[in-house]
Each structure stands twice: as structure tokens, then as C-alpha cells.
Design an enzyme around this catalytic site. Structure first.
Site, PDB file in Angstrom:
ATOM      1  N   GLU A  62       0.816  -1.212   0.000  1.00 30.21           N
ATOM      2  CA  GLU A  62       0.000   0.000   0.000  1.00 30.21           C
ATOM      3  C   GLU A  62       0.851   1.264   0.000  1.00 30.21           C
ATOM      4  OE1 GLU A  62      -0.468  -2.629   1.945  1.00 30.21           O
ATOM      5  OE2 GLU A  62      -2.313  -3.420   1.084  1.00 30.21           O
ATOM      6  N   HIS A  75     -11.822  -5.244   8.317  1.00 28.84           N
ATOM      7  CA  HIS A  75     -12.509  -5.018   7.055  1.00 28.84           C
ATOM      8  C   HIS A  75     -13.745  -4.147   7.253  1.00 28.84           C
ATOM      9  CE1 HIS A  75     -10.165  -8.714   6.297  1.00 28.84           C
ATOM     10  NE2 HIS A  75     -10.061  -8.246   5.073  1.00 28.84           N
TER      11      HIS A  75
END
Lengths: 400, 393
Positions: B127, B197
Site C-alpha cells: 500500500e 474489514h
């Protein structure tokens, strides 16, 4: 070994009765001995695949000795893992397990082989595909299944779910790709500092191998000669992207550069065991970290939302299943060398199935954790701290 | 200690109010309903569905302002926006984890085949690298659209966003900027996402001048706001409520169109109480507004903030000046959430207009829980309770 008697050749019977497993038994040199109380071969030596090495004069041995007890134990553990994951798959599809769930089937030889090469007093940390390691590190199927369903009897009290499982010397169970690797090096530093001759096995996948913090960790571990075994479980796909499309070099065992490395057949439990022993000796002798790439394969998709066939073919999966399944490989080896009987292994299968069914039953009937658990374990705090934001009709406190 | 004591007193005060108020009957009925709806108390432990949706998506009325429309869900609206961008801007590229085959939420389906694998491509799982790379792409003049697979995974890129992207223009005296960078990330609760999540990290980025943070409430806004973010000459973070990807279906204009950034939208006018939310939570408060009207005769003004940074305080302050009451609701934990900023500003600007303390109905100060999600979520019952407390203050 107790009661080890004179050598009786079992070769004839071994290969004659099991001609179905030629490919495996060919590479086998049988060390023959037998017990008075049984006709089984108590131990045998097997040729195993040579490891590729990086910055090492020599690698692990090319032969491995497997005793009957070890073989049966590995078989049972791997079979338990397989059945547990299949059950989890089933419960997930029934919406009893929710959330993000990453299954380990296909990779069983890695967890079992590593555990056989180190001690339970050593330390281990992995990413989110954690069910198998939770089992080998001492968790029970019941605790694992109950964690998956978020019940009170779960190994993390039902608060973690699939990705978050922990036991003694097993630091999880980490959700963020690659984030556990620096932690593993830290654990290794503590091992070294405390001088207990322990080491830390730090696992990550081929996808995580491209994260920046992995390289930061290689540097620190090597600089400080930490007793850390980095293990890259290369199952060929980082989520939906194959290794070739994600990595400039797929020689993961070389990517530690200055860290010695091994590339190992991760589908063969004996290969993995020997490599782990070798790496553990390397660490314990004070030579610093070592890197192992285990070449393995996952049968399921990356997680439950991935059917696992949009980026690879069904044929590919089928081929791995039929040619290099870790459980079948061990089974063939044992049968073709008369180390176990078909009936005996079937019996283990039946017992395993029962254990899984019991665990699933437990995991679906055990109550959810009490509501107070929602706020516990956020901070260490004494006396309990009131948690802000909890609903207007009920004040919850956090206890740790 | 003093603060804690005050807090206790206030709590006692408000529960007294709810006991003595005229609608206490209604209150206890809801309490029962809540108990029924929550899974822990269900007698059918085995057959129950663990989570029912905590909101009802309310589709947009069909707009014809931007030409013909087509039925799209939220991920299709995003795909449509990206499709327009790739078609009209030859420098635009899309990259991220698994975007080439369509992405885990199917937002980029078909784009690689349509525009080529040199324009829609997968990155490794890194990322920090993805965002840093995107800044480089953008600073050199191309249009960079980066996807972070989940907003929960954005933290490794936090440094690149906060220190590199946000400050590029300022620190180079306007010589360089990465205004062509847009970062998309699925965001918010999804019913069973657990710790990693489900998070809503918008408040972290709201503390960072130089970037824009945008969150749509449905497909129409997703397309219009995403196109605005891509066109905007500032680095933008576009958070997409992942629970709405499939659940939200609107008649979305087929053509390209932009909706203004930094403008809150008044969805429903009212006179007694202002409710501010963004993303999924907009649908929760809309339902609460209807309940308040129905059960309490309270007229609520509902505002979708849409852009978290820089945010439209004028619309909100104007509304609060009219209604005298403000309820802000978001999924992220209450402490340091963006509601705190709104509350503080409104208190400064509208102090004399306020009829009741500003209410924040937010997530708990806990990590996002696994099986306790139904408790954690600031659902309509909690919001409704806050409305009652404010009205009876």
C-alpha cells in the site's frame, strides 16, 4: 527406541502389496526393522527433494528418516487440518461462520513440517491464514471452530474470528498483509536477549513478500543476528495475482539478499521438516536469520469471497491435488513401505471426522460471549474504565 | 475526576428525562424491539441469520438533469465513472491490488480489456508503494487512480498520504503538486467484516490539510463525486461504503457528470432538528427522521455532508441556526471522530441558537468488533433515542 529387534526385510511385502504407489516408493530406501508385536516397518528412510540454496555451503540432507509414530502423527494432524477447513467452508456457506475467512487446505505439510522441525518452546507468528498453525501450536479443533463462529469457547474468547487466533508462543493470527514480520523479528530479539536458545519462526506469504516492511525487517534481523527463521509460504497467488505478475523476482528464498536462503518443496512434510531443522540449527548456532521459501498450493480461493478459479484453471488445482497433495504423498509413502495399513489410516480418518463433527457441534451451540466482552481488553486498566460511546441504555466498562 | 462526575450527572439527568417524558411508552416498546433484533438474545441460535442490515437503502429520485439514466448499483456507478475517465483522459491509469481482473468488489470489471493492461494494472501488495507510486504518476502530469483494497489497509500508506501527497503543493511553493491523484478505498461496516474489514478512517485524514476526503451515499453520488475527485486539482481520498456496493441501486445518469465537492446536500428540510451523516449512515438517519416525524411529530432536516475535508460548515450552521438542534452520526468511534469537529464548530457558530446539547451517535470507543457489530453500529434506535433526548431536553 524400545524393543527394536533384528532387522527383517519388509521390502518385498512393502512393494508387492502396494504397487499403486510406485512413483513414491521408487525413491525410497527402506531401513528395515520390526517390532515383535507388529508387522509394520517401524521406520524408513526416504529420499527427499534437494533444496535450492542461497549463500549457504550446503543445504538440508537429501534423506529423511520417518518413524511409524511420526508418520501416523503427521497424518492425523494434516487430516485434521484438512477436515477442519472443509467443515469451516461448509459452515461458512451456511452463514454460520461470517466475516473474512482464509482456509489452509493444501498447505498442511507446511504447518506440520515446521512444527516437527522446531520445539514448542520456540515462537511462531503468521498472517491471517492461521487455522493450521493454531492447531499445531496446541489449539484444539473445538477452540478453533468456536472462534470461527464467534462463540464463548473460542480460542480468543470469540472476539477475534478467523484471522485472530493465539496460543502460547503463537502470536497470531494477523490481519494486515506483512505486518507480522517485523513483530517476528522483535520476538527473535527477545529470544536472543533472554538467552534461552529459542527462536522465532516468522511466516508470510508470497503476496506479503512485496511489502516494504519485510525488507526493513531483513535488514534489522541480519544486522543484529537475530534467531529468526523467515518463512515465505509461496502458494503461487497473492489474492488473485500470480507470483509472476506481482514479483520482479520469484526466487523468494534469495530476496533476503544477505540472508541465507532455502527453497523447499512445501508439499512434502519431510522436506519441510528437514529444512526447518536445518534452519533451526543455523539460528541456534548464532549465525543469525535464515529464509525459507516453501513452495506450496492452496486449494481454496484466497478467502471465502474468492471462488479461486477466476485467475487459475480448475485443471491446475486438480493437477496439484492429484499429483502432489501433501496428505496423499505421506499416505502413499507409509502404505508402500508397510508403515501403516489402509484400515488403520481409515480408522484415523473416522476419528478425525468425529472430532471435527463434535467441534462443529460445539461451535454452533456454544453461546456467544456476554455483552460485557465487547469492551474488555481495549487497554490495560485497573480499575475498570468506562468506555465512551456505548449505547445510551447501558454503560459498559473495560476490564483487562 | 470532575469530568467523569459531570458525565455521570448528565447521564442521570437524561435517563430521568426519558422516564418522565410523554413518549416513554414508545421508548420501552423500542427497547423490546431492539432486544428482539439483536442476535444474542434470539432463542433460535442455530437457524438465525447473524446480521440483518441495520439500514434501508433509500434510492435517489430519478434525475434527468444529466441526461438519460440507467439502473446501476454502487460498484457499477464507480466502474462507469472510471470508464468515462479512461475514455476521455488518455493519461489516466488505474492501479491497485487485483484491479486488473475487476477488483475484489468488481469496481473495475472490464476496464483492462477495454483500455489495455498498460492502463489498468495490478500492483503487488504494497500500500505504501501504491500511494507513493501514484503521487509520482500524478506529479508528472498523468491522472492516477489508485485503489487500496480496503480502507483498513490504508495505514501503511498513511505517511505517503499525509507527508508526501498532502504537502507537495505547499512545500514546493506551488511548483509541484499531485492533484491528479485519486485514492479509492472500500470503507465502513459490511455486516460481518470484523476488525480489519470494517473501519471508517476518515477522521484520521480530516486532520491533514491538502487532501480532500469524500464519501458518497449511493450510486448517483458515487459517480458524480468520483468524477469530481478525479478532475479536482488536489489529491483526493474517495471512500466507498462497501456495504452499499450491491445493496444500493439508483437510476444513474449514463453520461459523465460532476457533483460539487465541499458541498453538503440537504436531503430533507425540517424545522426542529438537524441530522448530519455521510455514507451508509445517511440512510439510517433518513429512517430516523421519518420515525421522528411519525412517532414524535418532530420535523428533521437531513444533511449528507459528502465531503469530510474541506467540509461545508455553512450549510450545517445555517440549518442548525434554523432548527436549534444537531445530531451527528457516524460509524467510527465517537472520540476524535469527525462528529467532534462538526460539533465543536457548530457550538462556536450557533451557540445562542442551540436548544439542546449537540448529540453524537457514533461507534463505540472499541476496536470494530467481530460478533458484536450489531451493538457497535449507531443504528436507528440509538439515533432515535438521541432525538427524543434532545427534544425533551
Amino acid at each position: 527406541m524400545q524393543n527394536m529387534l533384528t532387522v527383517i526385510s519388509n521390502v518385498l511385502r512393502g512393494s508387492a502389496s502396494k504397487n499403486g504407489a510406485q512413483a513414491v516408493s521408487e525413491g525410497t530406501r527402506v531401513v528395515v526393522s520390526a517390532r515383535t508385536y507388529a508387522d509394520f516397518t517401524p521406520q524408513a528412510t526416504f529420499d527427499i527433494k534437494k533444496c535450492d540454496v542461497h549463500r549457504l555451503e550446503e543445504g538440508p540432507p537429501l534423506q529423511a528418516v520417518l518413524t511409524r509414530e511420526e508418520g501416523l502423527k503427521y497424518y492425523r494432524t494434516m487430516q485434521t487440518m484438512r477436515r477442519m477447513e472443509l467443515k469451516a467452508d461448509q459452515l461458512y456457506k451456511q452463514k454460520i461462520i461470517r466475516g473474512f475467512c482464509h482456509l489452509y487446505d493444501g498447505q498442511e505439510a507446511c504447518a506440520v513440517g515446521i512444527e516437527a522441525g522446531i520445539n514448542l518452546t520456540d515462537h511462531l507468528i503468521t498472517a491471517y491464514r492461521a487455522h493450521g498453525y493454531t492447531l499445531t501450536r496446541g489449539g484444539t479443533v473445538r477452540e478453533i471452530m468456536a472462534e470461527l463462529t464467534g462463540r464463548r469457547g473460542g480460542i480468543a474468547k470469540g472476539k477475534g474470528g478467523s484471522m485472530h487466533m493465539y496460543t502460547k508462543n503463537f502470536y497470531g493470527g494477523n490481519g494486515i498483509v506483512g505486518a507480522q514480520v517485523p513483530l517476528g523479528a522483535g520476538v527473535a530479539l527477545a529470544c536472543k536477549y533472554q538467552g534461552r536458545n529459542e527462536l522465532c519462526v516468522t511466516l508470510y506469504g508470497d503476496g506479503a513478500a512485496n511489502q516494504g516492511q519485510i525488507f526493513e525487517t531483513y535488514n534489522m534481523a541480519s544486522l543484529w543476528k537475530l534467531p529468526c527463521i523467515f518463512i515465505c509460504e509461496n502458494n503461487k497467488y497473492g489474492m488473485g495475482t500470480s507470483v509472476e505478475r506481482a514479483a520482479a523476482s520469484t526466487d523468494y528464498y534469495k530476496r533476503g539478499d544477505f540472508i541465507p536462503g532455502l527453497r523447499v518443496d512445501g508439499m512434502d512434510v519431510l522436506c519441510v521438516r528437514e529444512a526447518s531443522k536445518f534452519a533451526a540449527d543455523h539460528c541456534r548456532s548464532g549465525k543469525g536469520p535464515i529464509l525459507i521459501e516453501l513452495q506450496t498450493y492452496r486449494y481454496h480461493g484466497h478467502s471465502m469471497s474468492d471462488p479461486g478459479i477466476s485467475y487459475r484453471t480448475r485443471e491446475e488445482i486438480q493437477e496439484v491435488r492429484s499429483k502432489s497433495d501433501p496428505i496423499s504423498m505421506l499416505k502413499d509413502r507409509m502404505l508402500s513401505n508397510n508403515m501403516a495399513s489402509v484400515e488403520e489410516l481409515k480408522e484415523i480418518d473416522v476419528e478425525v471426522r468425529k472430532e471435527i463433527e463434535d467441534a462443529a457441534q460445539f461451535a454452533t451451540t456454544d453461546p456467544e460471549p456476554p455483552l460485557e466482552e465487547l469492551c474488555n481488553h481495549i487497554f490495560y486498566n485497573e480499575p475498570p474504565m468506562e468506555v465512551r460511546g456505548t449505547n445510551p441504555w447501558m454503560k459498559l466498562k473495560s476490564v483487562s | 475526576m470532575a469530568a467523569a462526575a459531570r458525565f455521570l450527572l448528565r447521564t442521570a439527568g437524561s435517563s430521568k428525562a426519558s422516564i418522565t417524558n410523554v413518549h416513554s411508552g414508545v421508548h420501552s416498546r423500542f427497547r423490546v424491539a431492539l432486544l428482539k433484533a439483536s442476535p444474542c438474545f434470539s432463542p433460535h441460535a442455530k437457524t438465525q441469520k447473524r446480521h440483518a442490515a441495520h439500514f434501508t437503502f433509500q434510492p435517489e429520485p430519478t434525475h434527468t438533469k444529466y441526461g438519460p439514466t440507467e439502473k446501476m448499483n454502487l460498484f457499477q456507478a464507480v466502474t462507469s465513472a472510471l470508464d468515462h475517465t479512461l475514455a476521455s483522459d488518455p493519461t489516466a491509469v488505474i492501479f491497485g491490488e487485483d484491479v486488473a481482473f475487476g477488483g475484489v468488489f468488481r469496481c473495475t470489471v472490464g476496464l483492462r480489456d477495454k483500455y489495455g493492461k498498460d492502463r489498468v494494472f495490478n500492483t503487488p501488495l504494497c500500500e505504501q508503494g501504491i500511494v507513493g507510486f501514484g503521487i509520482g504518476v500524478a506529479v508528472a502530469g498523468a491522472t492516477a487512480i489508485a485503489e487500496i483494497q480496503f480502507a483498513d489497509y490504508i495505514y501503511p500508506a498513511f505517511d505517503q498520504i499525509v507527508n508526501e501527497a498532502a504537502k507537495y503543493r505547499y512545500r514546493s511553493g506551488n511548483l509541484f503538486d499531485c492533484g491528479n491523484l485519486t485514492i479509492r478505498a472500500p470503507w465502513g461496516c459490511v455486516g460481518h467484516g470484523s476488525l480489519y474489514h470494517s473501519q471508517s478512517p476518515e477522521a484520521f485524514f480530516s486532520h491533514c490539510p491538502g487532501i480532500k476526503v469524500v464519501i458518497p451515499r449511493g450510486p448517483v453520488q458515487a459517480k458524480g463525486l468520483l468524477l469530481s475527485c478525479i478532475a479536482d486539482q488536489n489529491p483526493c481520498i474517495f471512500f466507498e461504503p462497501k456495504i452499499l456496493y450491491r445493496a444500493a441501486v439508483d437510476q444513474v445518469p449514463v453520461n459523465s457528470y460532476q457533483l460539487p465537492l465541499s458541498e453538503a446536500e440537504v436531503l430533507q428540510e425540517g424545522s426542529d432538528l438537524t441530522m448530519v451523516a455521510w455514507g451508509t449512515q445517511v440512510h439510517v438517519v433518513k429512517e430516523v427522521a421519518a420515525m421522528a416525524q411519525d412517532k414524535l411529530g418532530v420535523s428533521c432536516e437531513v444533511i449528507d455532508l459528502q465531503t469530510i475535508l474541506p467540509w461545508d460548515y455553512e450549510t450545517i450552521c445555517k440549518s442548525v441556526a434554523k432548527t436549534g438542534r444537531l445530531l451527528i452520526s457516524h460509524e467510527a468511534p465517537v472520540t476524535g471522530g469527525f462528529a467532534a469537529e462538526i460539533s465543536s464548530t457548530v457550538q462556536e457558530e450557533c451557540f445562542l441558537n442551540l436548544e439542546a446539547p449537540i448529540a453524537r451517535v457514533c461507534g463505540y470507543d472499541t476496536p470494530f468488533p467481530h460478533i458484536f457489530e450489531p451493538f457497535y453500529i449507531p443504528d436507528k434506535w440509538k439515533c432515535f433515542d438521541a432525538v427524543k433526548r434532545m427534544i425533551n431536553y
